[in-house]
Design a protein around this motif. Structure first.
Motif, mmCIF file in Angstrom:
data_model
loop_
_atom_site.group_PDB
_atom_site.id
_atom_site.type_symbol
_atom_site.label_atom_id
_atom_site.label_comp_id
_atom_site.label_asym_id
_atom_site.label_seq_id
_atom_site.Cartn_x
_atom_site.Cartn_y
_atom_site.Cartn_z
ATOM 1 N N MET A 1 0.863 -1.171 0.000
ATOM 2 C CA MET A 1 0.000 0.000 0.000
ATOM 3 C C MET A 1 0.907 1.231 0.000
ATOM 4 N N SER A 2 0.596 2.198 -0.840
ATOM 5 C CA SER A 2 1.415 3.405 -0.927
ATOM 6 C C SER A 2 1.252 4.254 0.330
ATOM 7 N N ALA B 1 -2.063 6.915 4.388
ATOM 8 C CA ALA B 1 -2.472 8.135 5.088
ATOM 9 C C ALA B 1 -3.985 8.323 5.010
ATOM 10 N N VAL B 2 -4.556 8.095 3.840
ATOM 11 C CA VAL B 2 -6.012 8.203 3.682
ATOM 12 C C VAL B 2 -6.699 7.173 4.567
ATOM 13 N N PHE B 3 -6.186 5.967 4.566
ATOM 14 C CA PHE B 3 -6.726 4.892 5.398
ATOM 15 C C PHE B 3 -6.691 5.286 6.879
#
Length: 86
Positions: A1-2, A7-9
């Protein structure tokens, strides 16, 4: 995962945590209107919030999403617990 996806997660998790603690508002209202709930769970949530916020802010690399996710638990947990026993 990037890193961006991660960060969004993290911020989605933060939002859900805040909503979980804000959901104490109906119980606070019930407590104030004489329909008392148990203070145990909200007080435990407040203690949990103190531990996680402390952990997040005392780390060398601060974890602001984690702190933001748990800070409302301190506030709403204490208010809910206090109104349940008053």
């Amino acid at each position: 995962m990037s890193e961006k996806s991660l960060a969004v997660f993290g911020w989605v998790g933060t939002t859900i945590s805040v909503l979980m603690y804000v959901s104490y508002i109906p119980q606070i209202m019930n407590n104030l209107h004489g329909v008392k709930g148990s203070p145990v769970q909200p007080f435990v949530a407040a203690i949990n919030g103190v531990i996680w916020v402390s952990y997040a802010l005392l780390k060398e690399k601060k974890d602001f999403p984690l702190a933001a996710a748990n800070a409302p638990g301190i506030i709403f947990g204490l208010i809910t617990g206090i109104t349940a026993i008053l």
